[in-house]
Scaffold this active site. Structure first.
Site, PDB file in Angstrom:
ATOM      1  N   CYS A 288       0.817  -1.226   0.000  1.00  0.00           N
ATOM      2  CA  CYS A 288       0.000   0.000   0.000  1.00  0.00           C
ATOM      3  C   CYS A 288       0.848   1.272   0.000  1.00  0.00           C
ATOM      4  CB  CYS A 288      -0.978  -0.011   1.163  1.00  0.00           C
ATOM      5  SG  CYS A 288      -2.214  -1.304   0.961  1.00  0.00           S
TER       6      CYS A 288
ATOM      7  N   HIS B 236      -3.541   7.339   1.594  1.00  0.00           N
ATOM      8  CA  HIS B 236      -3.846   6.007   1.078  1.00  0.00           C
ATOM      9  C   HIS B 236      -5.250   5.608   1.532  1.00  0.00           C
ATOM     10  CE1 HIS B 236      -3.812   1.951  -0.050  1.00  0.00           C
ATOM     11  NE2 HIS B 236      -3.822   1.509   1.190  1.00  0.00           N
TER      12      HIS B 236
ATOM     13  N   ASN C 153      -9.907  -0.672  -1.136  1.00  0.00           N
ATOM     14  CA  ASN C 153      -8.464  -0.444  -1.052  1.00  0.00           C
ATOM     15  C   ASN C 153      -7.796  -1.044  -2.289  1.00  0.00           C
ATOM     16  OD1 ASN C 153      -5.748  -0.399  -0.448  1.00  0.00           O
ATOM     17  ND2 ASN C 153      -5.944  -1.347   1.582  1.00  0.00           N
TER      18      ASN C 153
HETATM   19  C1  LIG Z   1     -10.471  -4.864   9.243  1.00  0.00           C
HETATM   20  C2  LIG Z   1     -11.166  -3.950  10.232  1.00  0.00           C
HETATM   21  C3  LIG Z   1     -12.181  -3.099   9.490  1.00  0.00           C
HETATM   22  C4  LIG Z   1     -11.901  -4.828  11.225  1.00  0.00           C
HETATM   23  O1  LIG Z   1     -12.555  -4.012  12.183  1.00  0.00           O
HETATM   24  P1  LIG Z   1     -12.435  -4.358  13.738  1.00  0.00           P
HETATM   25  O2  LIG Z   1     -13.299  -3.394  14.452  1.00  0.00           O
HETATM   26  O3  LIG Z   1     -10.974  -4.362  14.070  1.00  0.00           O
HETATM   27  O4  LIG Z   1     -13.074  -5.755  13.788  1.00  0.00           O
HETATM   28  P2  LIG Z   1     -12.485  -7.116  14.402  1.00  0.00           P
HETATM   29  O5  LIG Z   1     -11.442  -7.672  13.500  1.00  0.00           O
HETATM   30  O6  LIG Z   1     -12.136  -6.905  15.830  1.00  0.00           O
HETATM   31  O7  LIG Z   1     -13.751  -8.019  14.315  1.00  0.00           O
HETATM   32  C5  LIG Z   1     -14.961  -7.697  14.981  1.00  0.00           C
HETATM   33  C6  LIG Z   1     -15.973  -8.768  14.648  1.00  0.00           C
HETATM   34  O8  LIG Z   1     -16.388  -8.614  13.277  1.00  0.00           O
HETATM   35  C7  LIG Z   1     -16.254  -9.851  12.594  1.00  0.00           C
HETATM   36  N1  LIG Z   1     -15.967  -9.578  11.196  1.00  0.00           N
HETATM   37  C8  LIG Z   1     -14.758  -9.472  10.595  1.00  0.00           C
HETATM   38  N2  LIG Z   1     -14.926  -9.209   9.284  1.00  0.00           N
HETATM   39  C9  LIG Z   1     -16.254  -9.150   9.064  1.00  0.00           C
HETATM   40  C10 LIG Z   1     -17.033  -8.916   7.926  1.00  0.00           C
HETATM   41  N3  LIG Z   1     -16.508  -8.662   6.713  1.00  0.00           N
HETATM   42  N4  LIG Z   1     -18.371  -8.919   8.060  1.00  0.00           N
HETATM   43  C11 LIG Z   1     -18.943  -9.151   9.247  1.00  0.00           C
HETATM   44  N5  LIG Z   1     -18.255  -9.390  10.378  1.00  0.00           N
HETATM   45  C12 LIG Z   1     -16.918  -9.386  10.277  1.00  0.00           C
HETATM   46  C13 LIG Z   1     -15.136 -10.543  13.311  1.00  0.00           C
HETATM   47  O9  LIG Z   1     -15.211 -11.943  13.079  1.00  0.00           O
HETATM   48  C14 LIG Z   1     -15.424 -10.194  14.748  1.00  0.00           C
HETATM   49  O10 LIG Z   1     -16.452 -11.002  15.216  1.00  0.00           O
HETATM   50  P3  LIG Z   1     -16.467 -11.512  16.757  1.00  0.00           P
HETATM   51  O11 LIG Z   1     -16.553 -10.254  17.572  1.00  0.00           O
HETATM   52  O12 LIG Z   1     -17.687 -12.356  16.795  1.00  0.00           O
HETATM   53  O13 LIG Z   1     -15.184 -12.247  16.933  1.00  0.00           O
HETATM   54  C15 LIG Z   1     -10.161  -3.038  10.962  1.00  0.00           C
HETATM   55  O14 LIG Z   1      -9.415  -3.788  11.880  1.00  0.00           O
HETATM   56  C16 LIG Z   1      -9.219  -2.331  10.026  1.00  0.00           C
HETATM   57  O15 LIG Z   1      -9.636  -1.539   9.191  1.00  0.00           O
HETATM   58  N6  LIG Z   1      -7.932  -2.549  10.161  1.00  0.00           N
HETATM   59  C17 LIG Z   1      -6.954  -1.928   9.294  1.00  0.00           C
HETATM   60  C18 LIG Z   1      -7.062  -2.558   7.949  1.00  0.00           C
HETATM   61  C19 LIG Z   1      -6.160  -1.960   6.950  1.00  0.00           C
HETATM   62  O16 LIG Z   1      -5.920  -0.789   6.960  1.00  0.00           O
HETATM   63  N7  LIG Z   1      -5.661  -2.810   6.062  1.00  0.00           N
HETATM   64  C20 LIG Z   1      -4.904  -2.409   4.948  1.00  0.00           C
HETATM   65  C21 LIG Z   1      -3.650  -1.705   5.308  1.00  0.00           C
HETATM   66  S1  LIG Z   1      -2.916  -1.158   3.855  1.00  0.00           S
END
Ligand SMILES: CC(C)(COP(=O)(O)OP(=O)(O)OC[C@H]1O[C@@H](n2cnc3c(N)ncnc32)[C@H](O)[C@@H]1OP(=O)(O)O)[C@@H](O)C(=O)NCCC(=O)NCCS
Length: 331
Positions: free
Chosen positions: A113, A258, A288
């Site tokens: 990224c 980004h 993304n």
């Molecule tokens: C990915 C992201 C949106 C997830 O959000 P979060 O608040 O951290 O969510 P979590 O991973 O803690 O998961 C919360 C719950 O949602 C669930 N979940 C994960 N993906 C899901 C989806 N697509 N749809 C529904 N539920 C989902 C998880 O299983 C978890 O369930 P649980 O509480 O029963 O265990 C967030 O962590 C994020 O944006 N991180 C940075 C990502 C990024 O920038 N990546 C690229 C970098 S270049």
């Protein structure tokens, strides 16, 4: 020492519009979850016949037209991608072929990224050193064919889109264009967002049926850790760029971050006190697109007519590696 200005930009996208509802039909997710956590509403995925290099070539043709240049003007091709056409050679070889530029040096940058910022910094250095006068810098990605389409991969799969963005850098004797670039990496977190296989670290085979079954071919991400580091490193690298150029936040007309998660960008802007009107986002439409995200954003800003001569832009990104970086430009 010449400066490197951006003479033209262009973009290309996957041919298939994919909504959150489309994803909810194939995996356990919902439009509400995706929008709440990420801001994403749709993304474009490729169709058979499109490739990383084909989208890069399409974006390049548009950038050439915008710059009023001919492809024969290009002295060097730099293509940032984590999803090249083949394991080797780099996708820049395929782009070179598509553009019909035998003999023109072509290289890949593999910094996920932050790939476009690394590529831009490399192109800038080539121009500043006097090595080349016109450098094509492209970010292009096809994520869709490498994502886990089952519920197991839902945390990652819903985030990513396919696309390409191209810029043509040209040497200028005026003090404009790229004013600074700052790049960083911290390999301690290499496995916090990565795809394990196929890869040469596996012995004796890079890929086996068992590895495929285990899902090692799909990206794995420690989402919260990535989020935490992104909101810490982006302000650091923004402040580093401002201090280097003796500028304040108020001096910057447009912030192009980004597009990993709308919440990351909102958090960074809020914490730093950057007015919303100065931060451009398009992740809602495209998801993304990794190395393609910033050049697509820039192309859209130009198209909107809101980017005026003399204005200052600050580009910043964070991604897998971990890698992060910035670039300040005077338009
Ligand atoms: C990915 C992201 C949106 C997830 O959000 P979060 O608040 O951290 O969510 P979590 O991973 O803690 O998961 C919360 C719950 O949602 C669930 N979940 C994960 N993906 C899901 C989806 N697509 N749809 C529904 N539920 C989902 C998880 O299983 C978890 O369930 P649980 O509480 O029963 O265990 C967030 O962590 C994020 O944006 N991180 C940075 C990502 C990024 O920038 N990546 C690229 C970098 S270049």
């Amino acid at each position: 020492m010449p400066f490197a200005r951006i003479a033209g930009t262009g973009r290309a996208l996957g041919n298939r519009l994919v909504t959150n509802e489309d994803l909810a039909r194939i995996m356990d997710t919902s439009d509400e979850w995706i929008q709440q956590r990420t801001g994403i509403q749709t993304r474009y995925w490729t169709e058979d016949g499109q490739s990383c290099a084909s989208m890069a070539a399409e974006a390049t043709e548009k950038a050439l037209a915008a710059a009023g240049m001919d492809k024969s003007d290009i002295d060097l091709i730099i293509l940032a991608t984590l999803s090249g056409d083949a394991f080797f050679p780099g996708a820049s070889a395929f782009l070179n072929d598509r553009l019909g530029l035998p003999g023109v040096p072509s290289m890949d940058v593999r910094n996920q990224c932050t790939g476009f910022l690394y590529a831009l910094a490399s192109g800038n250095a080539m121009i500043r050193s006097g090595t080349y006068r016109r450098v094509l810098v492209v970010g292009a990605e096809i994520h869709s064919t490498g994502l886990d389409m089952s519920s197991r991969g839902r945390d990652v799969t819903v985030l990513f889109g396919d696309g390409a963005g191209a810029v043509l850098l040209e040497a200028t004797e005026e003090e404009k264009g790229i004013l600074s670039t700052h790049l960083h990496a911290d390999g301690r977190f290499a496995k916090a967002l990565w795809t394990d296989a196929p890869a040469s670290a596996h012995h004796p085979l890079r890929i086996t049926a068992e590895m495929m079954e285990e899902g090692l071919i799909y990206p794995k991400m420690e989402g919260r850790l990535v989020f935490k580091h992104a909101v810490m490193k982006l302000p650091e690298v923004i402040n580093e760029a401002l201090q280097h150029n003796k500028l304040s936040l108020d001096d910057i007309d447009h912030f192009l971050f980004h597009q990993a998660n709308l919440r990351i960008n909102e958090f960074v802007a809020g914490a730093m006190g950057i007015p919303e009107t100065k931060v451009r986002n398009n992740i809602q439409k495209y998801g993304n697109t990794s190395a393609a995200a910033i050049p697509i954003l820039l192309d859209e800003l130009l198209e909107s007519g809101n980017l005026l001569e003399g204005q200052l832009l600050l580009l910043a990104g964070f991604g897998s590696g971990f890698t992060w970086g910035s670039c300040v430009l005077r338009w």
